[in-house]
Every structure is written in C-alpha cells, then in structure tokens.
Enzyme design. Structure first.
Site, PDB file in Angstrom:
ATOM      1  N   HIS B 326      52.511  18.677 -52.304  1.00 44.30           N
ATOM      2  CA  HIS B 326      53.524  18.199 -51.367  1.00 44.30           C
ATOM      3  C   HIS B 326      54.944  18.392 -51.876  1.00 44.30           C
ATOM      4  O   HIS B 326      55.864  18.568 -51.078  1.00 44.30           O
ATOM      5  CB  HIS B 326      53.303  16.716 -51.040  1.00 44.30           C
ATOM      6  N   GLY B 327      55.110  18.315 -53.172  1.00 45.56           N
ATOM      7  CA  GLY B 327      56.475  18.488 -53.678  1.00 45.56           C
ATOM      8  C   GLY B 327      56.500  18.553 -55.188  1.00 45.56           C
ATOM      9  O   GLY B 327      55.632  18.008 -55.861  1.00 45.56           O
TER      10      GLY B 327
END
Lengths: 359, 486
Positions: B326-327
């Site tokens: 996601h990041g």
C-alpha cells in the site's frame, strides 16, 4: 421498462443537462462568476445575487501621488498603521481602491497596512500585542487606525481584550507585513457545468416575489432616487447580514465596544500614539432612509448609540460623512454591485481624517 | 484523468464507447480492440506521458515471458523456474525501484548513519496494480494455467482503462476469455443500463460522501496540532468512511465503465463494515487484493497446511507485505502488522472454540479496523499518535457550543473546569453525517447488491437522473463565500 429505453433516456437526459449548463453559462453566469482579466473587477453583491445586469465593471488603477507601504517600500519609518477587514485591503477594486492611499496623499504620512495577527482574537488585540512587544515604539508609530465593517463590530470588539497579550517574537512587523504583500482579487476557477447556473435561474425567478429571492444572501430593493450610474441607478443591493447584525447592535454591546476602544486609546497614549476608530458604515444602513419601502426595513441604531458615548479615541463617523454626500446627490458612493464603498467615499473620509489629525 | 472529472464522464467515456461499438458494427474486431487499447493508453498517458514507455515495456516483457512459460513453448531452452524467477524479480525490481527505493535509502541512512541521497523518483501511475496483475499471469503461466493469448487481448487485459489506475486487480482467467468472447462484441443494453446505474452510484459515493468526509479527516490528520476527544473520533471515523466510500465508489465506477463494454470486473467490496470478525472483513474489503495475497503469497508459503506456528507466521508475512504494497512507509507496514496480528488472534480464538455475541463482535471488529486505519492514513507517526491520544481522551474533551447549550445543568462544572471544555474544531455537522454514514453502511444493501437486483423502472430512472445531476453539480460547486472577502 426496457433496458434500451432506460439507457437512452438516462443518456439523453445527461446530454440535455450538459447542453443546458452550457447555454446558461455562455448567456449569463460566465459574466457573473469569472472576470475578463485580473485587473477588471466586478462586485460581490451582483455575484452572490446572480445579477449580471447590475455589474459595475471597473479596472484596478491608481492615480494618487502617494501610496501606502507595500513590501518593497517597507522601512522602519511608519507614521500610521491601519488594521481592518476587506475595506482596508482594497477588496472593492477599481480606481484608488485603498483608502490608505488617500490618507497618505492628503497628509504625507507613511502608512502601513497590517493583517490581524493570528494569535490575537481581534484587531484590538493585534495592536495590544504590537504595543506590548515594543514594535510600535521601535517604529515610532504616531497613529493607529482600526477599521471594521459595521455588521461585525460588536462580534469583533465587544469581547474582552487581553491587554497583557504579547508575542515573544522579533520583527513582527516585517513578518506580518510580508503576508499583506498582495491582496488578491482573483476568483476561483469554475467549470461551465456548475450549480451557479441553476442558482442563476432560481434567483432570477424568485427575485420577482421577494427582495432576497427567499434564498439569496443579497437583498435587491428599489430606492427613491438614482444613486448609482449603472442601469437606472435606483437598485440597491445589500448583504443579508447587514440586517441580521442589527439585533446585536444593542446599547449594552456598543458600550462594551466603546469601553475596549477607550482602554486601547489610553494604553497607546502612554507612547503618544493616537487611536483612530473608523467603522465602515454598512451599505444598508447608509441607504436605508432612501428605500422606497423603508417601513419594512429596520433602522440600525449603531451609529446613533456610538455617537452619544464618551470617547478617548478619534472617531470617524463614516455614516454622517457619506450621508451628506448622498444628500447632495453624489452617485456611486458605494458601488452598486458591491458591499464596499468606492474611491469617492475613501476620498471624503480621508479628508475628514486629515482634518481630525490637524495635519 | 480522474473518473470523477468532466473530461472523463462527458468526453472520454462516451467517445470511446461509441467509437468502439461503431468499429465493431463494421466487423472491425481487431480495429475495435486496438482502438480500446489505444484509448486505454491515452487515458494512462493523460496523467503523464513519461509513464507510457514503462507500462508498454512492462506489458511486452511479461507477455513474452508468460508465453515462454506456458505449455505452447515446450521447446524453450531456458529452465522454466529460472524464467519465472527472472520475470518475477524484474517486475518486483521495477516496482521496488520506483516505489521503495527512497524508503530503503532512508532506512539505510538511519540505521548506518549514511548520507546516501534520495532519488525522489515520481511513482509511475498504477505500477502496483499492473505489476501484481502480470506477476499473477507469470505464475499461472508457469503452472500451465494459461493458454496462448493473442497480444491484443493481453494488452487489453493489462491496460483496460476502467481497472488500470486503481483496480480491481483482475485475473487473466477472468478477463482474457471476456475479451476473446464473440458475445461481447455487440452492444448489450442490459449491461449499458447496469453500467450507467452502478457508475452513477459510484460517482455519488466518491464526490458527495467521500469528498465530504475528506474535509473533516484531512485537517484533523494533517494540520491540527492537538485533537480533543470528539475531534479525534470525528477525524478517525471520517477517514474510515472517506476511504471506504472513495475506494468502493471508484471501484463501482470502474465496474460500471467496464460493463458498458460488456466486460464484467470482479467486485472488490462487499459491505466490509458489516464484518463481525477480521477474517470476514478481509473477505469483504479489497477482495481482489486479498485473493491475490492468498493465492500468490499465503498459499505458496504453505498457507495453513504446515501447523499452527507456520500458519501464524504466514499470516503475518502476508499482511506485512500487504501493508508494504500500500505504501513505502513504516506506518503502512505497522498497519499490515496489526491486521496480521488480528488474524492470528482470531484463528487462535476460533481454535479454542470461543464465540461472541454478534453485536460485541461487530463492535470490536469495527473499532479495531477504525484504529488501524489511523496508521494507514497518518503521514507520520506523530500524526497517528496525535489522533489516538485524542481518541483515548489524553488531549481533553471539548463539546460543541450547541451541545454545551443543551447541557446547561453542567454549566457550573464547565466554568470551573475550563481546560476540558471549549469550541470544537468543527461544528456538529460531521457527527450527524457520521450517523448517516453508519446507517448507510450497516443498514442498506451495497451497490453491487442493488446492481444484482436492479430492474429498470421509471422510479429508478428519475432517481438516477437526480443523483447524477446532484453529483455532477458537486464537482464544480460555486460557494459564494469564496468570493466574499470579509
């Protein structure tokens, strides 16, 4: 219902909707919600009321010999500091949009316009902070001018002021000054599909039945005489809040305001600084007696009450000054499409300030 | 261009639709598909044309590797495992370089007191999505689960614009047959109606609901120095709903747009906030991602077939990697860790045979998810701590003016305990909107359930026209006070 019919009707409804927006935009709302360029200004009242026919288009320009200080001219030699709202930031636009420029030209004073310091609760506290921090003394300021639009005076200035407020920060003026560099009159970008198109249709219809179209924040009423140079000149546009604020303008509240101003004047006197208070008369209040149906509109007692109170500061009675001009039949004291006064008012008021300062 | 932009809704989508089916009506099947690929690449390049070579090369590379791995290239002289490894490593290297390089450099510098300069690379759009999609394709090619695919169909599978930017993560098994099917080459009014229907719902969810909650969540997370109790809960819950309505709204728009072209994308959300345990949540939230993680990380690691300890380990690894996907940040990793830990605890709980009242189960699950989202959203650790401190009352409790007026019997207490009372950062509107959001997510059917039971009628038509008009007008809202400078 068939899927084909459902899809077709939905699709063509949206196409119609887009086309309708385009037509309204091109024929009316584009002129209300956009400006031809950054220097051509039209007023907030015509925009908020969706009244393109009452636009008073004007170009920002300045023909005065002396201007108030901007970032590039900033020096430590300041004679007068002004602090106020949009009137002080030239938000009306047009010719000579800053009243400070008139004061500077008439009196030769170096004038610096400031924003409210974020940590302060109002303009009075901003001045207190500058005083307690020693900035006013360091800069050898002689005059402080506090301006506020009439409708906000009680909410701004009747609250308790902390006369011990200070900021542990050096160079407040220079830092604060940088923020006031450019008063932008830019409008946000708007696409041609927008809810303004439908507000235009709704307001245009409803203004036929109610002075504020039931839902608008702008009242549109007829005056007995022609006071503006646009159209027949007898349309008055004023902000709904001018009416709403009247209920707050009680004697008790205005006495509180006056007390706080007196206390500030007393504080500033210790360093030989004179306090000038300039309430910017509300457009509604100024023109109220000339409304055709004035019985339906209440009087605002603000100026009547304030005039009767003892003051330790210099009071600029903008209502009295501008009413005299109205009585002479001067047009465009306020812009027809705006809630701000024009350069004509700034000139008159500044002359009065010069006289009161005996300069 | 965004799905919720005028150029997409009124220009790109209708033009692409009409040209595509016009070409098909002239029996130019290859031309139509080619046009669709072109339109998808145009859509992708609209953001930044500099990204185009990356997706093109990635597509070409994976197509060649994938076809080399499947059964039709039995004569290949390169060991298949080696080829697969090259394929996966290359994809991960591309992703790692653009997305994680600075993250690793920052941590290297922190750990070893180094001063390696950051690369500040711009992240190519959708790289996480098209990389994962193609890795799945390579693995399945290795497992001989793919057929020989036409390059045009493969290109469509990777670049198909409705799902290109933000998913759903599509599986070649779901997509390729649809692109190849002749039945999908004719306008289908049922699909068009359903597509417009769910696209409209998605647009409403994104523009009206999600964007509203963003106005509450963003200042709370990013700019407020301190958040008191109600402010913190308003901030965290607003983000919880913002994320759901934004992401599920976007997915609905993707599904709707795809349906116009007779392509059925997999659903990605199934009322996740109705979940009564964390396992249930992950069967309802970002379904295509959790399927990918299950099929390509959890199961290859051994899944639950190698004893409890390995199972728990596999869960943790899968979700930590899911967080990292996601990041590139420790807050994302920690969020993944929290969910992994929650799943482990859930498994352990079930193994012990415990049960729980369903309301309590929902309450605990929802609050866990809400708290975990705080880490997901926070840009820095301090922001997360700020929000959590507020939520647990460590930064004071402040009531709104309206609420204070109603609890007049407490005025004296309030006057003597000023430090706990004052003005709320935002008024009471966010709380009313949160109640509405709770009702929507808990009581109503979700958009896919409505779509599945949709039958065209005048009632739906009028409702949809009203919703569309309202939503589109919200895209460019004129608020008078913007101009009104006082």
């Amino acid at each position: 219902m068939k899927y084909k019919n459902f899809s077709a009707v939905l699709f063509f409804s949206l196409v119609f909707f887009v086309a309708l927006n385009f037509i309204i935009w091109e024929s009316a709302t584009k002129d209300i919600l956009t400006r031809k360029n950054t220097d051509t200004i039209t007023g907030d009242m015509s925009r908020m009321g969706y009244l393109p026919g009452l636009n008073h288009e004007r170009v920002n320009e300045n023909n005065l010999s002396k201007k108030h200080m901007n970032y590039y001219d900033f020096s430590s030699n300041i004679d007068m500091i002004t602090v106020g709202d949009s009137f002080s930031h030239g938000m009306a636009g047009g010719l000579n949009r800053f009243y400070q420029d008139y004061i500077a030209t008439y009196t030769g004073l170096n004038i610096l316009n400031l924003q409210q310091i974020p940590a302060s609760r109002n303009y009075l506290e901003t001045i207190v902070m500058l005083y307690n921090n020693g900035e006013l003394k360091r800069s050898k300021v002689k005059y402080i001018l506090v301006e506020s639009t009439q409708r906000k005076i009680v909410t701004r200035f009747s609250i308790p002021v902390d006369f011990n407020a200070d900021l542990a920060q050096n160079n407040i003026l220079e830092e604060n000054f940088k923020k006031v560099g450019n008063d932008s009159l830019q409008l946000p970008q708007v696409d041609f599909i927008n809810n303004g198109n439908f507000k235009y249709l709704a307001y245009s219809f409803f203004y036929n039945f109610s002075p504020n179209g039931f839902i608008s924040n702008v009242y549109k009423v007829k005056l007995q005489n022609s006071f503006f140079s646009i159209g027949k000149g007898d349309d008055l546009l004023f902000y709904k809040s001018d009416l709403k604020a009247i209920s707050k303008n009680t004697e008790e509240n205005i006495v509180e305001v006056n007390e706080n101003l007196n206390k500030l004047a007393e504080l500033l006197k210790k360093d030989d600084i004179k306090l000038i208070f300039m309430p910017a008369v509300a457009k509604y209040d100024l023109y109220r007696d000339y409304i055709k149906d004035k019985q339906s509109y209440p009087k605002d007692p603000f100026f009547d009450i304030l005039r009767g109170l003892k003051k330790d500061y210099i009071f600029i009675d903008t209502k009295d000054l501008l009413l005299k001009e109205l009585q002479k039949g001067v047009k465009d004291i306020f812009y027809i499409d705006d809630t701000h006064w024009s350069y004509k008012a700034s000139a008159i008021i500044s002359k009065d300030i010069k006289e009161k300062l005996e300069l | 261009m965004l799905f919720n932009s005028y150029e997409y809704i009124f220009l790109f989508l209708p033009i692409t639709f009409f040209v595509y089916f016009f070409l098909l009506s002239k029996r130019l099947v290859v031309g139509a598909k080619g046009f669709l690929v072109f339109a998808s690449l145009f859509f992708y390049s609209w953001w930044n044309i500099a990204y185009l070579p990356i997706i093109l090369s990635s597509m070409l590379f994976n197509y060649v590797i994938g076809n080399s791995l499947n059964d039709n290239y039995a004569k290949s002289k390169i060991n298949k495992k080696t080829l697969l490894s090259i394929g996966i490593i290359s994809n991960l290297a591309l992703l790692g370089y653009f997305k994680y390089a600075d993250f690793f450099i920052e941590n290297f510098n922190f750990t070893f007191e180094g001063s390696v300069p950051l690369l500040h690379l711009a992240l190519p759009l959708a790289i996480s999505f098209f990389t994962f999609q193609q890795i799945a394709y390579l693995v399945d090619s290795y497992r001989k689960e793919t057929k020989e695919y036409d390059f045009l169909n493969y290109a469509l599978f990777v670049t198909f614009f409705p799902q290109l930017i933000a998913g759903p993560i599509v599986h070649h098994k779901q997509m390729m047959p649809q692109f190849a099917s002749r039945w999908n080459l004719v306008k289908n009014y049922k699909n068009i109606a359903l597509g417009l229907f769910i696209f409209s719902i998605g647009l409403f969810k994104k523009v009206v609901i999600a964007d509203y909650f963003a106005t509450v969540a963003t200042p709370g997370f990013d700019t407020a120095a301190v958040l008191t109790f109600f402010e913190a809960w308003a901030t965290s819950l607003s983000y919880t709903f913002q994320l759901y309505f934004d992401f599920s709204g976007y997915t609905d728009m993707a599904i709707g747009a795809a349906l116009l072209f007779n392509i059925k994308l997999p659903i990605n959300f199934n009322s996740p906030y109705k979940a009564k345990d964390i396992q249930d949540f992950w069967r309802r939230w970002h379904i295509t991602l959790s399927n990918f993680l299950r099929d390509y990380i959890y199961i290859p690691l051994g899944g639950n077939r190698k004893g409890n300890f390995r199972t728990y380990n596999n869960l943790m690894i899968t979700f930590i990697l899911g967080g990292l996907w996601h990041g590139a940040g420790w807050t994302f990793v920690f969020w993944g860790f929290l969910h992994g830990a929650a799943l482990v605890i859930h498994r352990f709980w079930k193994k012990l045979g415990f049960t729980m009242n369903s309301i309590a189960a929902w309450f605990i699950t929802f609050n866990f998810i809400n708290i975990a989202w705080v880490f997901f959203r926070a840009k820095e650790w301090d922001d997360a701590i700020k929000v959590l401190k507020g939520m647990f009352g460590f930064s004071g409790i402040v009531f709104s003016d309206k609420a204070l007026a109603k609890i007049s019997f407490m005025q004296e207490y309030i006057a003597t305990h000023q430090e706990f009372f004052g003005r709320l950062m935002f008024g009471s509107t966010p709380f009313s909107m949160l109640i509405v959001a709770f009702i929507i997510v808990l009581k109503f059917k979700n958009s896919n359930e409505y779509k599945d039971s949709f039958i065209p009628s005048y009632k739906w038509l009028l409702l949809l026209i009203a919703v569309d008009i309202y939503t589109v007008l919200n895209l460019s809202k004129v608020t008078e006070f913007l101009y009104f400078n006082f």
